[in-house]
Design a protein around this motif. Structure first.
Motif, short mmCIF file in Angstrom:
data_model
loop_
_atom_site.label_atom_id
_atom_site.label_comp_id
_atom_site.label_asym_id
_atom_site.label_seq_id
_atom_site.Cartn_x
_atom_site.Cartn_y
_atom_site.Cartn_z
N PRO A 22 -10.11 -48.64 -9.32
CA PRO A 22 -11.48 -48.60 -9.85
C PRO A 22 -12.38 -49.61 -9.12
O PRO A 22 -12.00 -50.76 -8.91
CB PRO A 22 -11.31 -49.02 -11.32
CG PRO A 22 -9.86 -48.82 -11.62
CD PRO A 22 -9.13 -49.03 -10.33
N VAL A 23 -13.56 -49.14 -8.71
CA VAL A 23 -14.55 -50.00 -8.05
C VAL A 23 -15.92 -49.77 -8.71
O VAL A 23 -16.85 -49.28 -8.07
CB VAL A 23 -14.60 -49.76 -6.52
CG1 VAL A 23 -13.38 -50.34 -5.82
CG2 VAL A 23 -14.73 -48.27 -6.19
N PRO A 24 -16.05 -50.16 -9.98
CA PRO A 24 -17.29 -49.87 -10.71
C PRO A 24 -18.54 -50.51 -10.10
O PRO A 24 -19.64 -49.97 -10.26
CB PRO A 24 -17.01 -50.40 -12.12
CG PRO A 24 -15.88 -51.36 -11.95
CD PRO A 24 -15.08 -50.88 -10.79
N ASP A 25 -18.40 -51.63 -9.41
CA ASP A 25 -19.56 -52.27 -8.81
C ASP A 25 -20.12 -51.50 -7.62
O ASP A 25 -21.22 -51.79 -7.14
CB ASP A 25 -19.24 -53.71 -8.39
CG ASP A 25 -19.04 -54.62 -9.59
OD1 ASP A 25 -19.51 -54.26 -10.70
OD2 ASP A 25 -18.42 -55.68 -9.43
N LEU A 26 -19.40 -50.49 -7.15
CA LEU A 26 -19.87 -49.65 -6.05
C LEU A 26 -20.41 -48.31 -6.58
O LEU A 26 -20.63 -47.38 -5.80
CB LEU A 26 -18.74 -49.41 -5.04
CG LEU A 26 -18.19 -50.65 -4.33
CD1 LEU A 26 -16.98 -50.28 -3.48
CD2 LEU A 26 -19.26 -51.30 -3.48
N PHE A 29 -23.02 -45.95 -4.97
CA PHE A 29 -22.70 -45.29 -3.71
C PHE A 29 -21.85 -44.03 -3.90
O PHE A 29 -21.48 -43.38 -2.93
CB PHE A 29 -22.00 -46.26 -2.76
CG PHE A 29 -22.81 -47.51 -2.52
CD1 PHE A 29 -23.98 -47.46 -1.76
CD2 PHE A 29 -22.45 -48.71 -3.08
CE1 PHE A 29 -24.74 -48.59 -1.56
CE2 PHE A 29 -23.20 -49.86 -2.88
CZ PHE A 29 -24.36 -49.80 -2.11
N PHE A 30 -21.54 -43.71 -5.15
CA PHE A 30 -20.78 -42.50 -5.48
C PHE A 30 -21.75 -41.42 -5.96
O PHE A 30 -22.84 -41.73 -6.44
CB PHE A 30 -19.75 -42.79 -6.59
CG PHE A 30 -18.54 -43.54 -6.12
CD1 PHE A 30 -17.38 -42.87 -5.79
CD2 PHE A 30 -18.56 -44.92 -5.99
CE1 PHE A 30 -16.25 -43.56 -5.35
CE2 PHE A 30 -17.45 -45.63 -5.55
CZ PHE A 30 -16.30 -44.94 -5.23
N GLY A 33 -22.02 -38.85 -11.52
CA GLY A 33 -20.95 -38.34 -12.37
C GLY A 33 -19.55 -38.44 -11.77
O GLY A 33 -18.58 -38.12 -12.43
N ALA A 34 -19.46 -38.87 -10.51
CA ALA A 34 -18.15 -38.99 -9.87
C ALA A 34 -17.40 -40.20 -10.40
O ALA A 34 -18.00 -41.20 -10.80
CB ALA A 34 -18.30 -39.10 -8.36
N GLU A 35 -16.09 -40.09 -10.41
CA GLU A 35 -15.24 -41.22 -10.82
C GLU A 35 -15.36 -42.31 -9.75
O GLU A 35 -15.27 -42.02 -8.55
CB GLU A 35 -13.80 -40.73 -10.95
CG GLU A 35 -12.88 -41.74 -11.58
CD GLU A 35 -11.47 -41.19 -11.77
OE1 GLU A 35 -10.70 -41.88 -12.44
OE2 GLU A 35 -11.16 -40.11 -11.24
N THR A 36 -15.57 -43.54 -10.17
CA THR A 36 -15.77 -44.64 -9.21
C THR A 36 -14.43 -45.27 -8.86
O THR A 36 -14.12 -46.40 -9.25
CB THR A 36 -16.75 -45.70 -9.76
OG1 THR A 36 -16.25 -46.15 -11.02
CG2 THR A 36 -18.14 -45.14 -9.92
N VAL A 37 -13.63 -44.51 -8.10
CA VAL A 37 -12.34 -45.01 -7.63
C VAL A 37 -12.25 -44.86 -6.12
O VAL A 37 -12.85 -43.96 -5.53
CB VAL A 37 -11.14 -44.30 -8.30
CG1 VAL A 37 -11.12 -44.58 -9.80
CG2 VAL A 37 -11.12 -42.83 -8.00
N TRP A 38 -11.50 -45.74 -5.53
CA TRP A 38 -11.22 -45.75 -4.10
C TRP A 38 -9.72 -45.51 -3.97
O TRP A 38 -8.93 -46.24 -4.57
CB TRP A 38 -11.58 -47.12 -3.55
CG TRP A 38 -11.64 -47.28 -2.08
CD1 TRP A 38 -10.63 -47.10 -1.19
CD2 TRP A 38 -12.76 -47.71 -1.33
NE1 TRP A 38 -11.05 -47.40 0.08
CE2 TRP A 38 -12.36 -47.77 0.02
CE3 TRP A 38 -14.06 -48.07 -1.65
CZ2 TRP A 38 -13.21 -48.17 1.04
CZ3 TRP A 38 -14.92 -48.47 -0.64
CH2 TRP A 38 -14.49 -48.51 0.69
N ILE A 39 -9.32 -44.52 -3.22
CA ILE A 39 -7.90 -44.21 -3.11
C ILE A 39 -7.34 -44.89 -1.87
O ILE A 39 -7.87 -44.73 -0.76
CB ILE A 39 -7.66 -42.68 -3.06
CG1 ILE A 39 -8.22 -42.03 -4.32
CG2 ILE A 39 -6.16 -42.39 -2.91
CD1 ILE A 39 -8.23 -40.52 -4.29
N VAL A 40 -6.28 -45.67 -2.07
CA VAL A 40 -5.61 -46.37 -0.98
C VAL A 40 -4.14 -45.97 -0.96
O VAL A 40 -3.63 -45.42 -1.93
CB VAL A 40 -5.75 -47.91 -1.10
CG1 VAL A 40 -7.21 -48.34 -0.98
CG2 VAL A 40 -5.15 -48.43 -2.40
#
Length: 155
Positions: A22-26, A29-30, A33-40
């Motif tokens: 989860p990267v809610p502070d970004l 930039f999404f 309505g998109a989920e604010t996650v970065w997949i690593v």
């Protein structure tokens, strides 16, 4: 005494572990309505070696750039080095993490310039993401999930 099953290990399909961070502070930039996650994902041994050699590679690039640039373009060269996070003031740990994030980012896929910008303006998220990649790398690969006829994955 336990015995490691080498044949099973060699035959098993493996894949890197992934995590949605989860990267809610970004959020801005999404898409709406998109989920604010970065997949690593975790790194392979070869990729981890590249990460560990990143600082040395940057020194080599620095030497090449200095030999190619004239004094007139020294300011431009300095700006390029700073932009790419390749100047001598960049701590070795940050250089490693930049390399790690460029390799281990699944969605979004990023380059070095992007990673430097993220590090500069969102350092907490930068560290959070690179720490997640480190954790996944340390856990090793996972058994590849099989796809069902409906397209869903199962273990």
């Amino acid at each position: 005494m336990p015995s490691f099953d080498k044949k099973k290990f060699m035959k098993t399909a493996l894949e890197p572990r992934t995590e949605s961070v989860p990267v809610p502070d970004l959020k801005e930039f999404f898409d709406e309505g998109a989920e604010t996650v970065w997949i690593v994902r975790g790194l392979s041994g070869h990729e981890l070696g590249r990460v560990n050699e990143a600082k040395e590679r940057n020194r080599n690039i620095e030497a090449i750039m200095q030999s190619l640039m004239s004094e007139k373009s020294a300011e431009k060269a300095d700006a390029i080095r700073q932009l790419l996070g390749m100047d001598d003031s960049t701590p070795a740990d940050i250089v490693r993490r930049i390399e790690m994030l460029t390799i281990g980012s699944v969605d979004p896929e990023i380059d070095h310039e992007f990673a430097v910008r993220l590090c500069t303006f969102y350092p907490v998220e930068f560290m959070l993401l690179s720490n997640a990649i480190t954790k996944l790398t340390g856990q090793g690969a996972q058994v590849k999930k099989k796809q069902t006829s409906s397209g869903a994955t199962q273990k």
